[in-house]
Write a protein that holds these residues in place. Sequence first.
Motif, short mmCIF file in Angstrom:
data_model
loop_
_atom_site.label_atom_id
_atom_site.label_comp_id
_atom_site.label_asym_id
_atom_site.label_seq_id
_atom_site.Cartn_x
_atom_site.Cartn_y
_atom_site.Cartn_z
N SER A 204 -1.82 -0.14 6.26
CA SER A 204 -1.60 -1.28 5.35
C SER A 204 -2.59 -2.41 5.62
O SER A 204 -2.83 -2.77 6.76
N ARG B 146 -2.04 -5.50 4.63
CA ARG B 146 -1.45 -6.84 4.64
C ARG B 146 -0.78 -7.18 5.96
O ARG B 146 -0.34 -6.30 6.69
N ASN C 219 5.23 -3.75 5.64
CA ASN C 219 6.36 -2.84 5.82
C ASN C 219 5.93 -1.61 6.63
O ASN C 219 6.66 -1.14 7.50
N SER C 220 4.77 -1.10 6.33
CA SER C 220 4.27 0.09 7.05
C SER C 220 4.08 -0.23 8.52
O SER C 220 4.43 0.57 9.40
N PRO D 8 1.40 2.17 2.98
CA PRO D 8 2.05 1.98 1.68
C PRO D 8 1.42 2.96 0.68
O PRO D 8 0.29 3.41 0.90
N ILE D 9 2.15 3.25 -0.37
CA ILE D 9 1.56 4.02 -1.47
C ILE D 9 0.74 3.06 -2.33
O ILE D 9 1.24 2.03 -2.78
N PHE E 18 -1.40 3.63 -5.68
CA PHE E 18 -1.75 4.63 -6.71
C PHE E 18 -1.46 6.06 -6.25
O PHE E 18 -2.32 6.93 -6.25
N TYR E 19 -0.23 6.23 -5.78
CA TYR E 19 0.27 7.57 -5.43
C TYR E 19 -0.42 8.23 -4.24
O TYR E 19 -0.39 9.45 -4.09
N ALA F 296 6.86 0.70 -3.81
CA ALA F 296 7.70 -0.26 -4.53
C ALA F 296 8.63 0.41 -5.54
O ALA F 296 9.75 -0.05 -5.75
N THR F 297 8.18 1.48 -6.16
CA THR F 297 8.98 2.08 -7.24
C THR F 297 9.85 3.20 -6.69
O THR F 297 9.98 3.37 -5.47
N VAL G 279 10.52 -0.49 -1.91
CA VAL G 279 10.12 -1.45 -0.86
C VAL G 279 8.85 -2.15 -1.33
O VAL G 279 7.80 -1.53 -1.44
N GLU G 280 8.97 -3.45 -1.62
CA GLU G 280 7.81 -4.11 -2.22
C GLU G 280 7.32 -5.32 -1.45
O GLU G 280 6.12 -5.48 -1.21
C1 LIG Z 1 -3.27 -1.70 -5.11
C2 LIG Z 1 -1.81 -1.38 -5.03
C3 LIG Z 1 -1.37 -0.17 -5.54
C4 LIG Z 1 -0.02 0.16 -5.47
N1 LIG Z 1 0.39 1.35 -6.00
C5 LIG Z 1 1.70 1.67 -5.96
C6 LIG Z 1 2.16 2.89 -6.54
O1 LIG Z 1 1.40 3.71 -7.02
N2 LIG Z 1 3.48 3.14 -6.53
C7 LIG Z 1 4.37 2.27 -5.97
O2 LIG Z 1 5.57 2.54 -5.98
N3 LIG Z 1 3.96 1.12 -5.38
C8 LIG Z 1 2.65 0.80 -5.36
N4 LIG Z 1 2.23 -0.37 -4.78
C9 LIG Z 1 3.21 -1.23 -4.06
C10 LIG Z 1 3.21 -1.04 -2.51
O3 LIG Z 1 3.36 0.30 -2.17
C11 LIG Z 1 4.36 -1.84 -1.91
O4 LIG Z 1 4.19 -3.21 -2.17
C12 LIG Z 1 4.54 -1.66 -0.41
O5 LIG Z 1 5.76 -2.21 0.01
C13 LIG Z 1 3.43 -2.30 0.42
O6 LIG Z 1 3.61 -1.91 1.75
P1 LIG Z 1 3.05 -2.72 3.02
O7 LIG Z 1 3.90 -3.91 3.18
O8 LIG Z 1 3.18 -1.76 4.14
O9 LIG Z 1 1.61 -3.05 2.74
C14 LIG Z 1 0.90 -0.73 -4.86
C15 LIG Z 1 0.43 -1.93 -4.33
C16 LIG Z 1 -0.90 -2.27 -4.42
C17 LIG Z 1 -1.37 -3.60 -3.85
#
Ligand SMILES: Cc1cc2nc3c(=O)[nH]c(=O)nc-3n(C[C@H](O)[C@H](O)[C@H](O)COP(=O)(O)O)c2cc1C
Length: 319
Positions: free
Chosen positions: A9, A11, A15-16, A84-85, A87-88, A130-131, A164-165
Amino acid sequence: MLVLGINGSPRKKSNSGFLLSTFLEEAEKLGARTHVVDVNSQNILPCRELIVCEKKGFCPIDDDMKTEVYSLLREADVVVPATPIFFYNATAQLKALIDRSQTLWARKSRLNLSDPKSKIRRGFYLSVAATRGKQLFEGLDLTMKYFFDAVDARHDGGLTYRGVEHSGDMEKHPTMKDDIRDTVNTLVGPLAKRKKIVFGGHQDACRSQMAAAFTNYLAGDQIDAERGGSKPAQRIHPLVGAVMREKGIDMAFHQPRSLNPATKADRIIQFTGGSEDPTPTGNEEVWEIPPPSEEDPDTLRRVRDDIDQRVQSLLASID
Ligand SMILES: Cc1cc2nc3c(=O)[nH]c(=O)nc-3n(C[C@H](O)[C@H](O)[C@H](O)COP(=O)(O)O)c2cc1C
Protein backbone atom coordinates in the motif's frame (compact mmCIF):
# COMPACT_ATOMS: atom_id res chain seq x y z
CA MET A 1 13.27 -18.38 10.60
CA LEU A 2 12.44 -15.23 8.69
CA VAL A 3 8.88 -14.10 7.94
CA LEU A 4 9.13 -11.44 5.24
CA GLY A 5 6.26 -8.98 4.92
CA ILE A 6 5.87 -6.94 1.74
CA ASN A 7 3.61 -3.94 2.18
CA GLY A 8 2.10 -2.94 -1.16
CA SER A 9 0.00 0.00 0.00
CA PRO A 10 1.24 3.49 -0.82
CA ARG A 11 -0.79 5.23 1.86
CA LYS A 12 0.13 6.02 5.43
CA LYS A 13 -1.90 4.16 8.08
CA SER A 14 -3.03 1.75 5.42
CA ASN A 15 -5.40 -1.13 5.96
CA SER A 16 -2.95 -3.50 4.27
CA GLY A 17 -0.11 -2.30 6.50
CA PHE A 18 -2.26 -2.87 9.58
CA LEU A 19 -3.10 -6.40 8.46
CA LEU A 20 0.57 -7.07 7.80
CA SER A 21 1.85 -5.74 11.11
CA THR A 22 -0.78 -7.79 12.96
CA PHE A 23 0.38 -10.88 11.06
CA LEU A 24 4.04 -10.22 11.84
CA GLU A 25 3.37 -9.56 15.53
CA GLU A 26 1.69 -12.96 15.78
CA ALA A 27 4.63 -14.59 13.95
CA GLU A 28 7.08 -12.97 16.38
CA LYS A 29 5.11 -14.44 19.29
CA LEU A 30 6.00 -17.85 17.80
CA GLY A 31 9.70 -16.92 17.72
CA ALA A 32 10.06 -15.80 14.09
CA ARG A 33 12.32 -12.99 12.96
CA THR A 34 10.37 -10.54 10.80
CA HIS A 35 11.19 -7.86 8.27
CA VAL A 36 9.02 -5.55 6.17
CA VAL A 37 9.76 -4.37 2.64
CA ASP A 38 7.65 -1.23 2.21
CA VAL A 39 7.52 -1.07 -1.58
CA ASN A 40 6.33 2.52 -1.71
CA SER A 41 9.47 3.79 0.02
CA GLN A 42 11.88 1.53 -1.85
CA ASN A 43 13.53 2.19 -5.17
CA ILE A 44 12.11 -0.70 -7.19
CA LEU A 45 11.94 -0.08 -10.92
CA PRO A 46 9.62 -2.00 -13.25
CA CYS A 47 10.91 -4.89 -15.37
CA ARG A 48 12.11 -3.82 -18.83
CA GLU A 49 12.22 -7.32 -20.27
CA LEU A 50 15.91 -7.05 -21.06
CA ILE A 51 16.03 -10.89 -20.95
CA VAL A 52 19.42 -10.78 -19.22
CA CYS A 53 17.95 -12.75 -16.29
CA GLU A 54 16.84 -15.55 -18.57
CA LYS A 55 20.30 -15.90 -20.07
CA LYS A 56 22.62 -14.98 -17.22
CA GLY A 57 20.46 -15.26 -14.10
CA PHE A 58 20.75 -11.69 -12.91
CA CYS A 59 18.92 -8.41 -13.56
CA PRO A 60 21.08 -5.51 -14.76
CA ILE A 61 18.76 -2.89 -13.23
CA ASP A 62 20.60 -1.26 -10.36
CA ASP A 63 18.13 -0.62 -7.54
CA ASP A 64 16.91 -1.96 -4.19
CA MET A 65 15.98 -5.33 -5.71
CA LYS A 66 19.67 -5.90 -6.32
CA THR A 67 20.97 -4.51 -3.03
CA GLU A 68 18.31 -5.86 -0.71
CA VAL A 69 15.09 -7.47 -1.89
CA TYR A 70 16.38 -10.50 -3.81
CA SER A 71 18.44 -11.47 -0.74
CA LEU A 72 15.45 -11.10 1.56
CA LEU A 73 13.27 -13.19 -0.76
CA ARG A 74 15.95 -15.90 -0.71
CA GLU A 75 16.33 -15.81 3.05
CA ALA A 76 12.60 -15.86 3.83
CA ASP A 77 10.88 -18.98 5.12
CA VAL A 78 7.50 -17.26 4.71
CA VAL A 79 6.69 -14.46 2.22
CA VAL A 80 3.63 -12.35 3.03
CA PRO A 81 2.62 -9.67 0.50
CA ALA A 82 -0.17 -7.34 1.69
CA THR A 83 -1.90 -5.08 -0.80
CA PRO A 84 -5.06 -3.12 -1.45
CA ILE A 85 -6.85 -3.99 -4.66
CA PHE A 86 -6.18 -1.35 -7.30
CA PHE A 87 -8.13 -2.15 -10.47
CA TYR A 88 -8.58 -5.79 -9.53
CA ASN A 89 -4.95 -6.49 -8.78
CA ALA A 90 -1.95 -5.53 -6.61
CA THR A 91 -0.74 -1.92 -6.56
CA ALA A 92 1.71 -0.90 -9.27
CA GLN A 93 4.46 -0.54 -6.68
CA LEU A 94 4.05 -4.15 -5.57
CA LYS A 95 3.60 -5.33 -9.15
CA ALA A 96 7.03 -3.91 -10.00
CA LEU A 97 8.59 -6.12 -7.31
CA ILE A 98 6.57 -9.10 -8.52
CA ASP A 99 7.66 -8.62 -12.14
CA ARG A 100 11.29 -8.31 -11.09
CA SER A 101 11.04 -11.69 -9.34
CA GLN A 102 11.31 -13.06 -12.87
CA THR A 103 15.05 -13.18 -12.13
CA LEU A 104 14.45 -15.83 -9.45
CA TRP A 105 12.11 -17.71 -11.78
CA ALA A 106 14.79 -17.63 -14.50
CA ARG A 107 17.48 -19.02 -12.20
CA LYS A 108 15.18 -21.94 -11.41
CA SER A 109 13.50 -22.58 -14.74
CA ARG A 110 16.07 -21.45 -17.29
CA LEU A 111 19.34 -22.17 -15.46
CA ASN A 112 18.03 -25.23 -13.56
CA LEU A 113 19.41 -24.09 -10.22
CA SER A 114 17.77 -25.03 -6.92
CA ASP A 115 17.15 -22.48 -4.22
CA PRO A 116 18.11 -24.30 -0.99
CA LYS A 117 14.90 -23.14 0.71
CA SER A 118 12.57 -24.19 -2.11
CA LYS A 119 11.05 -27.04 -0.08
CA ILE A 120 10.57 -24.82 2.95
CA ARG A 121 9.19 -21.48 1.83
CA ARG A 122 5.50 -20.65 2.13
CA GLY A 123 3.58 -17.78 0.54
CA PHE A 124 0.44 -16.20 1.98
CA TYR A 125 -1.16 -12.93 0.90
CA LEU A 126 -3.32 -10.34 2.65
CA SER A 127 -5.62 -7.98 0.80
CA VAL A 128 -8.41 -5.43 1.17
CA ALA A 129 -10.75 -3.71 -1.28
CA ALA A 130 -13.51 -1.14 -1.09
CA THR A 131 -16.24 -2.94 -3.03
CA ARG A 132 -17.81 -6.36 -2.57
CA GLY A 133 -17.91 -8.09 -5.95
CA LYS A 134 -17.58 -11.84 -6.19
CA GLN A 135 -14.51 -11.72 -8.43
CA LEU A 136 -12.78 -8.93 -6.51
CA PHE A 137 -9.67 -10.93 -5.55
CA GLU A 138 -9.49 -13.34 -8.49
CA GLY A 139 -6.92 -11.32 -10.45
CA LEU A 140 -4.74 -10.93 -7.37
CA ASP A 141 -4.98 -14.61 -6.51
CA LEU A 142 -3.68 -15.59 -9.96
CA THR A 143 -0.86 -13.05 -9.74
CA MET A 144 0.07 -14.35 -6.29
CA LYS A 145 0.01 -17.94 -7.51
CA TYR A 146 2.66 -17.17 -10.11
CA PHE A 147 4.63 -14.82 -7.86
CA PHE A 148 4.88 -17.54 -5.23
CA ASP A 149 5.97 -19.98 -7.91
CA ALA A 150 8.71 -17.58 -9.05
CA VAL A 151 10.06 -17.12 -5.53
CA ASP A 152 9.79 -20.85 -4.76
CA ALA A 153 7.10 -20.48 -2.13
CA ARG A 154 4.20 -22.89 -1.66
CA HIS A 155 0.95 -20.99 -2.24
CA ASP A 156 -0.82 -21.31 1.11
CA GLY A 157 -3.71 -18.98 0.22
CA GLY A 158 -4.72 -15.58 1.43
CA LEU A 159 -6.95 -13.58 3.73
CA THR A 160 -9.08 -10.99 1.96
CA TYR A 161 -11.51 -8.36 3.20
CA ARG A 162 -14.27 -6.63 1.20
CA GLY A 163 -15.90 -3.28 1.92
CA VAL A 164 -12.71 -1.77 3.34
CA GLU A 165 -12.11 1.74 2.06
CA HIS A 166 -10.98 4.31 4.60
CA SER A 167 -7.83 4.45 6.65
CA GLY A 168 -8.53 2.71 9.95
CA ASP A 169 -11.39 0.52 8.63
CA MET A 170 -9.45 -2.69 9.17
CA GLU A 171 -8.73 -1.86 12.80
CA LYS A 172 -12.47 -1.92 13.52
CA HIS A 173 -13.04 -5.26 11.80
CA PRO A 174 -14.71 -7.71 14.25
CA THR A 175 -12.90 -10.95 13.31
CA MET A 176 -9.64 -9.79 11.74
CA LYS A 177 -7.36 -10.34 14.75
CA ASP A 178 -8.72 -13.84 15.33
CA ASP A 179 -8.47 -14.61 11.60
CA ILE A 180 -4.82 -13.59 11.57
CA ARG A 181 -3.91 -15.41 14.77
CA ASP A 182 -5.51 -18.63 13.51
CA THR A 183 -3.75 -18.25 10.14
CA VAL A 184 -0.35 -17.62 11.70
CA ASN A 185 -0.73 -20.58 14.07
CA THR A 186 -1.61 -22.86 11.15
CA LEU A 187 0.94 -21.51 8.71
CA VAL A 188 3.92 -20.45 10.80
CA GLY A 189 3.32 -22.72 13.82
CA PRO A 190 4.70 -25.94 12.27
CA LEU A 191 7.76 -24.10 10.92
CA ALA A 192 8.38 -22.56 14.36
CA LYS A 193 8.33 -26.01 15.96
CA ARG A 194 11.12 -27.39 13.74
CA LYS A 195 14.38 -28.47 15.34
CA LYS A 196 16.93 -25.72 14.94
CA ILE A 197 20.58 -25.99 13.92
CA VAL A 198 22.89 -22.98 14.04
CA PHE A 199 26.17 -22.83 12.09
CA GLY A 200 28.63 -20.24 13.38
CA GLY A 201 31.96 -19.11 12.05
CA HIS A 202 34.06 -16.04 11.50
CA GLN A 203 32.74 -14.24 8.41
CA ASP A 204 29.69 -16.30 7.41
CA ALA A 205 31.07 -16.14 3.89
CA CYS A 206 31.89 -19.77 3.09
CA ARG A 207 31.70 -22.77 5.46
CA SER A 208 28.59 -21.72 7.43
CA GLN A 209 26.89 -20.64 4.17
CA MET A 210 27.49 -24.03 2.58
CA ALA A 211 26.46 -25.92 5.72
CA ALA A 212 23.16 -24.04 6.04
CA ALA A 213 22.46 -24.41 2.31
CA PHE A 214 23.06 -28.19 2.39
CA THR A 215 20.90 -28.48 5.51
CA ASN A 216 18.03 -26.56 3.94
CA TYR A 217 18.38 -28.43 0.67
CA LEU A 218 18.51 -31.90 2.26
CA ALA A 219 16.17 -31.51 5.23
CA GLY A 220 13.43 -29.49 3.54
CA ASP A 221 10.89 -28.17 6.01
CA GLN A 222 12.00 -30.51 8.81
CA ILE A 223 14.86 -28.35 10.15
CA ASP A 224 15.34 -24.64 10.78
CA ALA A 225 18.94 -23.84 9.80
CA GLU A 226 20.39 -20.50 10.89
CA ARG A 227 23.91 -19.27 10.31
CA GLY A 228 26.07 -16.28 11.03
CA GLY A 229 29.53 -15.01 11.73
CA SER A 230 31.31 -13.19 14.55
CA LYS A 231 32.48 -10.62 11.98
CA PRO A 232 30.36 -10.95 8.83
CA ALA A 233 32.03 -10.26 5.48
CA GLN A 234 30.57 -7.87 2.90
CA ARG A 235 29.72 -10.73 0.56
CA ILE A 236 30.06 -14.48 0.33
CA HIS A 237 33.34 -16.04 -0.88
CA PRO A 238 33.44 -15.54 -4.67
CA LEU A 239 33.96 -19.24 -5.43
CA VAL A 240 31.22 -20.56 -3.14
CA GLY A 241 28.54 -19.87 -5.74
CA ALA A 242 30.53 -21.68 -8.43
CA VAL A 243 31.30 -24.85 -6.46
CA MET A 244 27.78 -25.12 -5.01
CA ARG A 245 26.39 -24.65 -8.49
CA GLU A 246 28.26 -27.82 -9.48
CA LYS A 247 25.91 -29.54 -7.01
CA GLY A 248 22.87 -27.77 -8.50
CA ILE A 249 22.51 -25.49 -5.46
CA ASP A 250 21.99 -21.79 -6.05
CA MET A 251 23.80 -19.45 -3.65
CA ALA A 252 22.97 -16.24 -5.52
CA PHE A 253 21.86 -13.34 -3.31
CA HIS A 254 22.98 -15.09 -0.09
CA GLN A 255 24.44 -12.50 2.28
CA PRO A 256 26.65 -12.98 5.34
CA ARG A 257 24.97 -12.11 8.63
CA SER A 258 26.04 -11.71 12.19
CA LEU A 259 25.04 -14.35 14.68
CA ASN A 260 23.29 -13.34 17.85
CA PRO A 261 25.24 -15.21 20.59
CA ALA A 262 21.98 -15.60 22.51
CA THR A 263 20.38 -17.60 19.67
CA LYS A 264 18.94 -20.81 21.09
CA ALA A 265 19.16 -24.01 19.06
CA ASP A 266 18.95 -27.78 19.37
CA ARG A 267 22.42 -28.14 17.84
CA ILE A 268 25.09 -25.44 17.52
CA ILE A 269 27.99 -26.12 15.17
CA GLN A 270 31.07 -23.95 15.42
CA PHE A 271 33.62 -23.93 12.61
CA THR A 272 37.22 -23.80 13.75
CA GLY A 273 40.65 -24.09 12.15
CA GLY A 274 41.05 -20.51 10.99
CA SER A 275 43.19 -18.04 12.91
CA GLU A 276 40.24 -15.66 13.28
CA ASP A 277 37.52 -18.20 14.03
CA PRO A 278 35.83 -17.47 17.36
CA THR A 279 36.97 -19.63 20.26
CA PRO A 280 34.35 -22.24 21.14
CA THR A 281 32.69 -21.64 24.51
CA GLY A 282 32.13 -25.32 25.19
CA ASN A 283 28.43 -25.29 24.36
CA GLU A 284 28.97 -26.03 20.67
CA GLU A 285 29.93 -29.00 18.55
CA VAL A 286 33.16 -28.16 16.77
CA TRP A 287 33.76 -28.81 13.08
CA GLU A 288 37.44 -28.23 12.46
CA ILE A 289 37.62 -27.18 8.82
CA PRO A 290 40.07 -24.37 8.08
CA PRO A 291 38.68 -21.61 5.86
CA PRO A 292 39.82 -22.23 2.27
CA SER A 293 41.92 -19.75 0.34
CA GLU A 294 40.11 -17.51 -2.15
CA GLU A 295 41.91 -18.68 -5.26
CA ASP A 296 41.78 -22.45 -5.10
CA PRO A 297 38.56 -24.10 -6.31
CA ASP A 298 39.84 -27.64 -5.60
CA THR A 299 40.38 -26.87 -1.92
CA LEU A 300 36.94 -25.34 -1.82
CA ARG A 301 35.45 -28.43 -3.47
CA ARG A 302 37.04 -30.62 -0.77
CA VAL A 303 35.63 -28.34 1.92
CA ARG A 304 32.21 -28.44 0.22
CA ASP A 305 32.20 -32.23 0.09
CA ASP A 306 33.40 -32.54 3.68
CA ILE A 307 30.60 -30.22 4.84
CA ASP A 308 28.05 -32.08 2.70
CA GLN A 309 29.04 -35.40 4.39
CA ARG A 310 29.02 -33.89 7.86
CA VAL A 311 25.59 -32.32 7.28
CA GLN A 312 24.23 -35.69 6.13
CA SER A 313 25.56 -37.37 9.31
CA LEU A 314 24.20 -34.54 11.44
CA LEU A 315 20.75 -34.84 9.91
CA ALA A 316 20.80 -38.62 10.32
CA SER A 317 21.51 -38.12 14.02
CA ILE A 318 18.46 -35.91 14.57
CA ASP A 319 15.07 -37.59 15.18
C1 LIG B 1 -6.15 3.68 -7.82
C2 LIG B 1 -7.11 2.92 -6.98
C3 LIG B 1 -7.75 1.81 -7.53
C4 LIG B 1 -8.65 1.08 -6.76
N1 LIG B 1 -9.27 0.01 -7.33
C5 LIG B 1 -10.17 -0.69 -6.61
C6 LIG B 1 -10.87 -1.79 -7.19
O1 LIG B 1 -10.63 -2.18 -8.33
N2 LIG B 1 -11.79 -2.42 -6.45
C7 LIG B 1 -12.06 -2.05 -5.17
O2 LIG B 1 -12.91 -2.66 -4.53
N3 LIG B 1 -11.40 -1.03 -4.57
C8 LIG B 1 -10.46 -0.35 -5.26
N4 LIG B 1 -9.79 0.70 -4.67
C9 LIG B 1 -10.01 0.99 -3.22
C10 LIG B 1 -8.93 0.41 -2.28
O3 LIG B 1 -8.75 -0.95 -2.50
C11 LIG B 1 -9.35 0.62 -0.83
O4 LIG B 1 -9.46 2.00 -0.56
C12 LIG B 1 -8.42 0.00 0.21
O5 LIG B 1 -9.02 0.03 1.48
C13 LIG B 1 -7.08 0.72 0.31
O6 LIG B 1 -6.25 -0.06 1.15
P1 LIG B 1 -4.99 0.52 1.96
O7 LIG B 1 -5.53 1.30 3.09
O8 LIG B 1 -4.27 -0.70 2.40
O9 LIG B 1 -4.18 1.33 1.00
C14 LIG B 1 -8.91 1.45 -5.42
C15 LIG B 1 -8.24 2.56 -4.88
C16 LIG B 1 -7.37 3.29 -5.64
C17 LIG B 1 -6.68 4.50 -5.02
